[in-house]
Each structure stands twice: as C-alpha cells, then as structure tokens.
Motif scaffolding. Structure first.
Motif, PDB file in Angstrom:
ATOM      1  N   SER A  29       0.935  -1.074   0.095  1.00 17.90           N
ATOM      2  CA  SER A  29      -0.146   0.026   0.011  1.00 17.90           C
ATOM      3  C   SER A  29       0.742   1.344   0.043  1.00 17.90           C
ATOM      4  O   SER A  29       0.491   2.217  -0.674  1.00 17.90           O
ATOM      5  CB  SER A  29      -0.962   0.100   1.218  1.00 17.90           C
ATOM      6  OG  SER A  29      -1.991  -1.019   0.956  1.00 17.90           O
ATOM      7  N   ASN A  74       2.233   2.023  -3.562  1.00 18.47           N
ATOM      8  CA  ASN A  74       1.142   2.144  -4.305  1.00 18.47           C
ATOM      9  C   ASN A  74       0.857   3.706  -3.953  1.00 18.47           C
ATOM     10  O   ASN A  74       0.735   4.782  -5.155  1.00 18.47           O
ATOM     11  CB  ASN A  74      -0.161   1.582  -4.013  1.00 18.47           C
ATOM     12  CG  ASN A  74       0.014  -0.056  -4.598  1.00 18.47           C
ATOM     13  OD1 ASN A  74       0.864  -0.246  -5.421  1.00 18.47           O
ATOM     14  ND2 ASN A  74      -0.848  -0.913  -4.062  1.00 18.47           N
ATOM     15  N   TYR A  76      -6.524   2.249  -2.303  1.00 21.35           N
ATOM     16  CA  TYR A  76      -6.304   0.922  -2.805  1.00 21.35           C
ATOM     17  C   TYR A  76      -7.292  -0.101  -1.993  1.00 21.35           C
ATOM     18  O   TYR A  76      -7.630  -1.332  -2.413  1.00 21.35           O
ATOM     19  CB  TYR A  76      -4.912   0.466  -3.005  1.00 21.35           C
ATOM     20  CG  TYR A  76      -4.133   1.189  -3.959  1.00 21.35           C
ATOM     21  CD1 TYR A  76      -4.212   0.648  -5.307  1.00 21.35           C
ATOM     22  CD2 TYR A  76      -3.341   2.343  -3.822  1.00 21.35           C
ATOM     23  CE1 TYR A  76      -3.529   1.345  -6.493  1.00 21.35           C
ATOM     24  CE2 TYR A  76      -2.975   3.022  -5.015  1.00 21.35           C
ATOM     25  CZ  TYR A  76      -2.935   2.511  -6.214  1.00 21.35           C
ATOM     26  OH  TYR A  76      -2.304   3.097  -7.269  1.00 21.35           O
ATOM     27  N   LEU A  77      -7.355   0.318  -0.919  1.00 27.30           N
ATOM     28  CA  LEU A  77      -8.218  -0.548   0.247  1.00 27.30           C
ATOM     29  C   LEU A  77      -9.570  -0.801  -0.399  1.00 27.30           C
ATOM     30  O   LEU A  77     -10.121  -1.957  -0.212  1.00 27.30           O
ATOM     31  CB  LEU A  77      -8.150  -0.151   1.674  1.00 27.30           C
ATOM     32  CG  LEU A  77      -8.908  -0.854   2.661  1.00 27.30           C
ATOM     33  CD1 LEU A  77      -8.159  -2.184   2.812  1.00 27.30           C
ATOM     34  CD2 LEU A  77      -8.829  -0.218   3.875  1.00 27.30           C
ATOM     35  N   GLN A 130     -10.673  -0.161  -3.395  1.00 24.45           N
ATOM     36  CA  GLN A 130     -10.517  -1.057  -4.818  1.00 24.45           C
ATOM     37  C   GLN A 130     -10.555  -2.250  -4.573  1.00 24.45           C
ATOM     38  O   GLN A 130     -11.182  -3.168  -5.162  1.00 24.45           O
ATOM     39  CB  GLN A 130      -9.551  -0.570  -5.642  1.00 24.45           C
ATOM     40  CG  GLN A 130      -9.443   0.854  -6.205  1.00 24.45           C
ATOM     41  CD  GLN A 130      -8.323   1.219  -7.022  1.00 24.45           C
ATOM     42  OE1 GLN A 130      -7.327   0.358  -7.331  1.00 24.45           O
ATOM     43  NE2 GLN A 130      -8.300   2.696  -7.444  1.00 24.45           N
ATOM     44  N   ASN A 131     -10.017  -2.839  -3.360  1.00 24.12           N
ATOM     45  CA  ASN A 131      -9.744  -4.170  -2.921  1.00 24.12           C
ATOM     46  C   ASN A 131     -11.213  -4.689  -1.961  1.00 24.12           C
ATOM     47  O   ASN A 131     -10.855  -5.829  -1.274  1.00 24.12           O
ATOM     48  CB  ASN A 131      -8.484  -4.406  -2.248  1.00 24.12           C
ATOM     49  CG  ASN A 131      -8.173  -5.843  -2.380  1.00 24.12           C
ATOM     50  OD1 ASN A 131      -8.255  -6.558  -3.607  1.00 24.12           O
ATOM     51  ND2 ASN A 131      -7.530  -6.331  -1.285  1.00 24.12           N
ATOM     52  N   LYS A 132     -12.129  -3.856  -2.049  1.00 24.97           N
ATOM     53  CA  LYS A 132     -13.401  -4.214  -1.358  1.00 24.97           C
ATOM     54  C   LYS A 132     -13.180  -4.439   0.173  1.00 24.97           C
ATOM     55  O   LYS A 132     -13.622  -5.193   1.146  1.00 24.97           O
ATOM     56  CB  LYS A 132     -14.088  -5.524  -1.807  1.00 24.97           C
ATOM     57  CG  LYS A 132     -14.247  -5.644  -3.199  1.00 24.97           C
ATOM     58  CD  LYS A 132     -15.212  -4.448  -3.639  1.00 24.97           C
ATOM     59  CE  LYS A 132     -15.852  -4.568  -4.873  1.00 24.97           C
ATOM     60  NZ  LYS A 132     -14.506  -4.408  -6.291  1.00 24.97           N
ATOM     61  N   CYS A 134      -7.724  -6.489   3.305  1.00 33.04           N
ATOM     62  CA  CYS A 134      -6.131  -6.168   3.342  1.00 33.04           C
ATOM     63  C   CYS A 134      -5.472  -7.131   2.230  1.00 33.04           C
ATOM     64  O   CYS A 134      -5.514  -8.369   2.649  1.00 33.04           O
ATOM     65  CB  CYS A 134      -5.621  -6.622   4.841  1.00 33.04           C
ATOM     66  SG  CYS A 134      -3.949  -6.484   5.097  1.00 33.04           S
ATOM     67  N   GLU A 135      -4.529  -6.458   1.573  1.00 34.14           N
ATOM     68  CA  GLU A 135      -3.881  -7.203   0.664  1.00 34.14           C
ATOM     69  C   GLU A 135      -2.979  -8.126   1.149  1.00 34.14           C
ATOM     70  O   GLU A 135      -2.186  -9.047   0.558  1.00 34.14           O
ATOM     71  CB  GLU A 135      -3.350  -6.196  -0.451  1.00 34.14           C
ATOM     72  CG  GLU A 135      -2.401  -5.367   0.181  1.00 34.14           C
ATOM     73  CD  GLU A 135      -1.731  -4.295  -0.650  1.00 34.14           C
ATOM     74  OE1 GLU A 135      -0.970  -3.402  -0.492  1.00 34.14           O
ATOM     75  OE2 GLU A 135      -2.433  -4.162  -1.859  1.00 34.14           O
ATOM     76  N   HIS A 138     -10.793  -9.113   6.425  1.00 30.71           N
ATOM     77  CA  HIS A 138     -11.861  -8.274   5.886  1.00 30.71           C
ATOM     78  C   HIS A 138     -12.070  -7.003   7.020  1.00 30.71           C
ATOM     79  O   HIS A 138     -12.372  -7.227   8.200  1.00 30.71           O
ATOM     80  CB  HIS A 138     -13.248  -8.907   5.847  1.00 30.71           C
ATOM     81  CG  HIS A 138     -12.865  -9.891   4.734  1.00 30.71           C
ATOM     82  ND1 HIS A 138     -14.103  -9.847   3.772  1.00 30.71           N
ATOM     83  CD2 HIS A 138     -12.485 -10.857   4.437  1.00 30.71           C
ATOM     84  CE1 HIS A 138     -13.961 -10.662   2.822  1.00 30.71           C
ATOM     85  NE2 HIS A 138     -12.915 -11.538   3.199  1.00 30.71           N
TER      86      HIS A 138
END
Length: 269
Positions: free
Chosen positions: A2, A5, A62-63, A65-67, A70-71, A76
């Motif tokens: 993150s 990014n 980006y979080l 965008q990733n619904k 946590c990438e 969740h």
C-alpha cells in the motif's frame, strides 16, 4: 504494498507536493517519529487505514478498490452500512425504506449514561436513525430487498426500531416475491430496551418463516465481524444460504461473557 502504491500515485499526479507539506520539497522525512506523525495525520484525513489483524498501514484508495480486504493477509476490515450498500447495489438503484423511524426510551433506561443520550450520540456520529438500513435495489440487474446492519451505531444492537425495520423489509420482500439479503453486524439485542428488544428475535423469525417456508423465497444471511447474541440466535442463522466473511466473529455469547460466567479460559478460535 500500500505504501508503494501511495507514492506511485503521488508521482502520477504531480509528485509529493501536499503529501507531507513541510518535507515535500526535500522528498524525504527527517526521522522515524516525524514519519509516524505524518502518517497519523493523513490517517485522520482518510488517506490511510490500519489493518486490525496485521497492523499494517493501508492506502485507503487501494483498500477500497480491494473491497476493504487487506492485501497482506486477506483480512476483511469493518465496513459501515452505506459502504455495504454501495458495494452490493447497482448505482442509482437504491431505494431506502423507513429512514425516519426512531426509537423511544419507554423504559427511561439509564446507567452511566441515558439510553436517549446514547442514541443521540450515535445518530450524530453515523448520520443514521438506528443500527440498520433497509431498502430495495438491483444487484447485478436483479431486484432484491436488502438490510445492512451498522456496528458503528451502538454496536449494531438490535432494538425495537431495528427489529421493526427488518420485519417490514421481509414483509415487503414476501409481498413482492423478492429475494432477501440481510447483512449482520451486531453485538446482539439492545439491553437498554429490555424485553422490547428480545421480542424482535421472535418477530423477525416468524415473518422469515412465511417468506422462506410458505412462499419458498430466498433469504441470504451474511455474517460479518461481529455477529453475536440475539442476531445470531434469530435471523443470522436462518438463511437458506449463510455466508461468513473471513475471520468473522460469530457466537451467541462473546468470549469475555463466557469466561466471566464460567470462570474458565476459553481457547482462541
């Protein structure tokens, strides 16, 4: 990651100017404490969020965008009811129901604070009248009835308003032959409303029986962190399909309550 990014984003849109105002021209942060301070400030401005599971700082753009997952660990992160609605419902198709329904403090309940004051604080903080939003909208082109609970409103506790709004939603879905989706996020029945909150369990379950058994209509229950107490003991576990988010805490009585009652240590998980 993150952080990477975020820096790439800043370079795309004119560099780091405005990211860290005092250090932007130098392109670096003077020391670790100053860096943490800047991250903290930007978190408050909505640029960053901390993962409750791994502790990593996540770039909010980006979080989302990733619904809100946590990438790093696939955890969740919590979402409020409006975020749930925006995630599921097709744009410009959401029609809310019973938005102005509010609770009355019929028991005149008070402990450290009055129930009436707690409700007022939650209303101001969330912009909601109570702990659930209900309505209809299209999900990938299919019209559904949706109820989304909000843990930010008094821990998502189910009182008379929550019970009544969900009951009316189910009755509407039954009358219009719509599939029903209920997103659970609750600490359980609202103790400040006593028996009035407990009776909502039976009321909701009874109309669900008509919806599912008599009318043969679909009910999907989505369990998020946390789903406990009276919500678990009623509509949370009555779905034809039950979906739980990864690591969603689901129980009737919480770990702390069980340990205090039984005086035994409860294992994790």
């Amino acid at each position: 990651t993150s952080v990477t990014n975020w820096f790439e984003d800043k370079r795309k849109f004119g560099g780091l100017i405005g990211a860290f105002p005092e250090e932007a021209t130098r392109g670096s942060i003077s020391n670790e404490k100053e860096r943490e301070k800047r991250i903290s400030v930007n978190t408050n401005r909505g640029l960053w969020a901390r993962c409750d599971n791994c502790g990593n700082m996540l770039y909010v753009k980006y979080l989302k965008q990733n619904k809100n997952v946590c990438e790093e660990r696939g955890y969740h992160l919590p979402m409020n009811s409006m975020e749930r609605i925006e995630l599921l419902i097709d744009r410009n198709t959401w029609i809310p129901m019973d938005e102005n329904m509010t609770t009355k403090d019929v028991l005149d309940f008070s402990d450290e604070d009055s129930h009436q004051n707690r409700v007022a604080i939650s209303q101001e903080k969330t912009g909601l009248t109570d702990a659930v939003q209900t309505g209809i909208g299209y999900l990938n082109g299919t019209l559904i009835a949706l109820g989304a609970m909000d843990f930010h409103f008094m821990g998502g506790s189910m009182g008379s308003v929550v019970g009544e709004k969900i009951t009316r939603l189910i009755e509407y879905a039954t009358a219009k032959s719509l599939p029903l989706v209920l997103i659970c996020a609750s600490g359980g029945a609202r103790m400040q409303e006593g028996t009035l909150s407990l009776m909502q369990m039976a009321k909701i379950s009874s109309v669900l029986q008509i919806h599912q058994v008599r009318k043969k209509l679909l009910h999907i229950s989505i369990l998020t962190y946390p789903t406990t107490g009276g919500v678990t003991a009623s509509f949370g576990m009555l779905g034809d399909i039950i979906i739980a988010e990864s690591k969603a805490y689901t129980a009737f009585a919480g770990k702390r309550v069980i340990e205090q009652t039984s005086r035994q240590k409860i294992p994790e998980g």
